[in-house]
Design an enzyme around this catalytic site. Structure first.
Site, short mmCIF file in Angstrom:
data_model
loop_
_atom_site.label_atom_id
_atom_site.label_comp_id
_atom_site.label_asym_id
_atom_site.label_seq_id
_atom_site.Cartn_x
_atom_site.Cartn_y
_atom_site.Cartn_z
N ASP A 282 85.06 10.63 -115.69
CA ASP A 282 84.44 10.47 -114.37
C ASP A 282 82.92 10.28 -114.53
O ASP A 282 82.32 9.39 -113.92
CB ASP A 282 84.68 11.70 -113.48
CG ASP A 282 86.13 11.88 -113.05
OD1 ASP A 282 86.43 11.67 -111.88
OD2 ASP A 282 86.97 12.24 -113.92
N THR B 148 92.02 11.27 -109.91
CA THR B 148 91.84 11.95 -111.21
C THR B 148 93.10 12.70 -111.62
O THR B 148 93.42 12.79 -112.81
CB THR B 148 90.63 12.91 -111.15
OG1 THR B 148 89.51 12.19 -110.65
CG2 THR B 148 90.28 13.47 -112.52
#
Ligand code: AMP
Ligand code: MG
Length: 332
Positions: free
Chosen positions: A48, A130
């Site tokens: 990320d 995610t």
């Protein structure tokens, strides 16, 4: 005056670089993902941070004044206990750029926010989905463009989505600029050629295909199933993580994406919808919230004035809104 096409080119460059890193990290074993827990139990990984740094570096160089609304910030990385995560992120970004980047450069790119007064704002979700990414499933690198609250362009990089011409080849980049249609390109240069995409022409309720979240806590699976039963939608239900759902609907592989509000308190986050909405609209989809109201992207980081999201290929949209109201009459 900012040229949206040039801005989208810069976004595609940044997100494509980011995708090389996210693919590399996803291919490694789960323990090496560097998953940290954020507030609200949302995971965040080294990928990320690396993805956001690479995207915002590109924007900061080419369009420094554009305002940025991004999901991640460097603060968690700066904590003493994040030392090894920080070093891993720095290594990933350095490898990607073929140069040693410093911690300060990394922090500056991740936290880049442009000029808050800019008419054009960019939303950045460096890894949307995610939880899917950690499971080895679908995720998207999602960057959208708002012009005073109106989604006018979007880029969704979907590294695990099959290209339109081959079930064996994965990696799709979907782009849209308002007025210019939506397009699907191969993520890898040797992939298929690009093509313009638009929503499916199916109109009979019995043939409509439904898209939903994999994570049941992200929506209201009972409402989705009740709607399928009430309208006798027999096209099937496919669960996919992230804004890949918008890409699938925009290219005509499903007709309905219903994301009911998960809890009374939950407000959807703008980076989870701006690129998907821009792409869906450019592919001729209809987009409202679950009550049939237009989405209001002028309320900052969250959609404060809407309940959930409903995207369809059009013909049954109003009937679906009416059916939801009947099933879920108890509005907040
Ligand atoms: P999806 O894979 O479509 O379920 O969407 C992933 C997104 O769901 C993440 O980027 C989160 O921002 C968002 N999310 C996390 N928790 C919730 C929740 N409780 N309700 C709705 N969305 C959520
Ligand atoms: Mg997200």
């Amino acid at each position: 005056m900012i040229q949206l096409e040039s801005l989208v080119d810069a976004i595609v460059r940044g997100t494509t670089l980011a995708a090389e890193v996210t693919r590399r990290v996803q291919a490694e074993d789960a323990g090496a993902h560097g998953a940290l827990a954020k507030a609200g139990n949302e995971p965040v990984t080294v990928a990320d941070y690396a993805s956001q740094a690479l995207i915002l570096r590109e924007i900061a160089i080419r369009f420094p004044t554009v305002s940025i609304i991004s999901e991640e910030a460097s603060a968690p990385l700066r904590k003493k206990q994040s030392e090894s995560t920080l070093e891993r992120v720095r290594q990933l970004v350095s490898d990607s750029l073929s140069q040693q980047v410093t911690r300060e450069q990394l922090y500056a790119w991740i936290d880049h926010c442009g000029d808050k007064e800019s008419q054009i704002a960019i939303t950045v979700d460096p890894i949307d989905g995610t939880k899917g990414f950690l499971r080895g499933d679908h995720y998207a690198i999602a960057v959208g463009v708002l012009d005073v609250g109106t989604p006018v362009a979007g880029v969704l990089v979907c590294p695990n989505l099959e290209t339109f011409d081959s079930a064996d080849r994965k990696g799709v980049v979907v782009t849209a600029v308002r007025g210019g249609g939506a397009y699907e390109h191969p993520l890898d240069p040797e992939g298929a050629s690009s093509r313009r995409i638009r929503v499916s022409a199916r109109s009979h309720a019995g043939s409509l295909r439904m898209l939903a979240s994999v994570e049941s806590s992200h929506g209201d699976p009972k409402l989705v199933d009740d709607l399928i039963a009430a309208m006798d939608l027999r096209g099937g239900k496919v669960k996919i993580d992230s804004q890949v759902k918008y890409a699938v609907l925009a290219r005509g592989d499903a007709e309905i994406y219903l994301r009911p509000r998960s809890t009374r308190e939950w407000r959807d986050q703008v980076w989870d919808h701006v690129p998907g909405v821009a792409i869906a609209l450019a592919a001729s989809a209809r987009v409202t919230d679950q009550d049939g109201k237009n989405l209001d992207f002028r309320t900052g980081r969250r959609l404060e004035n809407n309940r959930g999201v409903l995207v369809t290929n059009g013909p049954q949209h109003d009937d679906i809104v009416r059916a939801i109201a009947r099933l879920d009459g108890n509005h907040a």
